[in-house]
Design a protein around this motif. Structure first.
Motif, PDB file in Angstrom:
ATOM      1  N   ALA A 186     -38.504  -0.561  31.301  1.00 55.28           N
ATOM      2  CA  ALA A 186     -39.452   0.364  31.932  1.00 55.28           C
ATOM      3  C   ALA A 186     -40.854  -0.176  32.167  1.00 55.28           C
ATOM      4  CB  ALA A 186     -39.534   1.677  31.157  1.00 55.28           C
ATOM      5  N   SER A 187     -41.531  -0.687  31.150  1.00 50.15           N
ATOM      6  CA  SER A 187     -42.889  -1.215  31.328  1.00 50.15           C
ATOM      7  C   SER A 187     -43.269  -2.038  30.112  1.00 50.15           C
ATOM      8  CB  SER A 187     -43.917  -0.100  31.546  1.00 50.15           C
ATOM      9  OG  SER A 187     -44.325   0.463  30.320  1.00 50.15           O
ATOM     10  N   PHE A 188     -44.243  -2.941  30.304  1.00 49.28           N
ATOM     11  CA  PHE A 188     -44.660  -3.768  29.174  1.00 49.28           C
ATOM     12  C   PHE A 188     -45.335  -2.928  28.094  1.00 49.28           C
ATOM     13  CE2 PHE A 188     -47.881  -4.221  32.556  1.00 49.28           C
ATOM     14  CZ  PHE A 188     -49.032  -3.769  31.917  1.00 49.28           C
ATOM     15  N   GLU A 213     -40.278  -9.368  34.902  1.00 49.59           N
ATOM     16  CA  GLU A 213     -40.969 -10.503  34.290  1.00 49.59           C
ATOM     17  C   GLU A 213     -41.919 -10.066  33.198  1.00 49.59           C
ATOM     18  OE1 GLU A 213     -42.041 -13.836  37.271  1.00 49.59           O
ATOM     19  OE2 GLU A 213     -41.895 -12.016  38.492  1.00 49.59           O
ATOM     20  N   ASP A 214     -42.725  -9.042  33.457  1.00 53.36           N
ATOM     21  CA  ASP A 214     -43.708  -8.588  32.476  1.00 53.36           C
ATOM     22  C   ASP A 214     -43.043  -8.018  31.236  1.00 53.36           C
ATOM     23  OD1 ASP A 214     -45.774  -9.337  34.148  1.00 53.36           O
ATOM     24  OD2 ASP A 214     -46.047  -7.332  34.994  1.00 53.36           O
ATOM     25  N   LYS A 222     -44.161 -15.288  26.463  1.00 58.77           N
ATOM     26  CA  LYS A 222     -44.376 -15.892  27.770  1.00 58.77           C
ATOM     27  C   LYS A 222     -43.868 -17.320  27.868  1.00 58.77           C
ATOM     28  CE  LYS A 222     -48.404 -13.050  28.867  1.00 58.77           C
ATOM     29  NZ  LYS A 222     -49.852 -13.021  29.220  1.00 58.77           N
ATOM     30  N   GLU A 223     -43.621 -17.971  26.739  1.00 58.55           N
ATOM     31  CA  GLU A 223     -43.220 -19.383  26.757  1.00 58.55           C
ATOM     32  C   GLU A 223     -41.799 -19.608  27.262  1.00 58.55           C
ATOM     33  OE1 GLU A 223     -45.147 -22.027  26.352  1.00 58.55           O
ATOM     34  OE2 GLU A 223     -46.774 -20.566  26.236  1.00 58.55           O
TER      35      GLU A 223
END
Length: 327
Positions: A186-188, A213-214, A222-223
């Motif tokens: 749904a969302s970060f 992606e987020d 993120k790595e």
């Protein structure tokens, strides 16, 4: 067990209100661009009154968008969520019924229907401000396995993770009724808020998980590459999907991982509902027994169509074309 429905959507049946705004307007609103923040009805109406351009309305919500799109593709659908006791609630229920969807599993609250304002900036990014209204009054005690009996698959929006007890009631009831389960993260903000619960939920209940992606970065870091994030999401036995817009999507399942390209030549003007429609395409193919690459391709096709319009309503001729080509 006999099944009556291919798909049951689970989430907040809210009405989408969409408008274009300059980036400067977001500075007034505050919060991170591209995110979703819950707010009260008074604040939401304040921002609606201040937007500089025209508004459009349609039935929405993350799981709602997926359910409506699946119904357009001919799947037998129903929905578990709480609508309002107002014109908004009647509108939402009527819109699903008009597509042949079952409306018997809606709950009705004592307050108005929920609403989400989607602020679309010139780069086509959407920033969401949401008042859940009646949807927020849905209690875990109102959920039982009967809500899911006769359904093959339950698609659950990650926003329910803001209410852990409700999410657990939904997951338990769906699993007890024999449904397979997909979860869209749904969302970060959801991932950050529910980090302590997500791992256990994925391992115990979820058959497939969708993330952009987020959202994948919020869970995996993120790595790792997008391919590695898909592997992490998949764990041992799930289907894990990372959607990357114009860069396509990565899917992992057991020992398999692959990338599929996005539909080329698409000019996105509004990303509202893109992930929800992607999930609808994927699930429609999956429930029809298609291969996983084909499922991703169907998801990409629906996602590509919806980003070319404002909001989450495709023209009738587009649905006719999609059904002729995909179904």
């Amino acid at each position: 067990m006999m099944t009556s429905f291919d798909l049951v959507g689970v989430g907040s049946p809210i009405i989408d209100t969409l408008t274009r705004v300059p980036d400067a307007f977001l500075q007034e609103v505050g919060g991170e661009k591209g995110g979703m923040v819950l707010t009260d009805a008074e604040t939401l109406h304040h921002w609606i009154a201040k937007v500089p351009n025209a508004l459009t309305e349609s039935p929405g919500g993350s799981a709602g968008n997926t359910t409506f799109a699946a119904a357009h593709l001919g799947l037998a659908t129903t929905f578990v969520g709480k609508i309002g006791n107002d014109d908004g609630g009647h509108f939402y229920k009527g819109q699903l019924a008009a597509l042949g969807g079952d409306t018997s599993r809606f709950k009705t609250g004592l307050v108005p229907n929920g609403r989400c304002v989607s602020l679309i900036t010139p780069d086509s990014q959407r920033t969401l401000r949401t008042n859940l209204g009646a949807a927020a009054t849905l209690s875990p005690s109102e959920i039982c396995s009967a809500d899911f009996i006769g359904c093959r698959h339950a698609h659950i929006e990650g926003y329910l993770l803001f209410n852990p007890d409700l999410m657990m009631a939904v997951l338990t009831a769906a699993k007890d009724a024999g449904c397979t389960i997909s979860l869209d993260l749904a969302s970060f903000e959801v991932v950050h808020a529910a980090r302590d619960q997500i791992g256990d939920i994925l391992d115990r209940y979820v058959d497939m998980v969708f993330a952009n992606e987020d959202e994948s970065a919020a869970w995996c870091g993120k790595e790792p590459s997008l391919e590695e994030r898909a592997r992490i999401l998949a764990g041992q036995n799930r289907i894990g999907v990372v959607k990357a817009g114009a860069d396509g999507a990565w899917l992992a399942h057991q020992d398999t991982v692959f990338h599929r390209n996005a539909i080329p030549g698409i000019q996105a003007i509004d990303t509202t509902g893109a992930g929800d429609f992607w999930a609808a395409g994927f699930l429609a193919a999956w429930l029809k027994g298609k291969s996983l690459p084909t499922c991703v391709d169907w998801g990409a096709r629906l996602g590509a169509e919806i980003v070319q319009v404002i909001g989450t309503q495709l023209p009738a001729q587009t649905w006719t074309l999609l059904k002729s080509e995909l179904v």
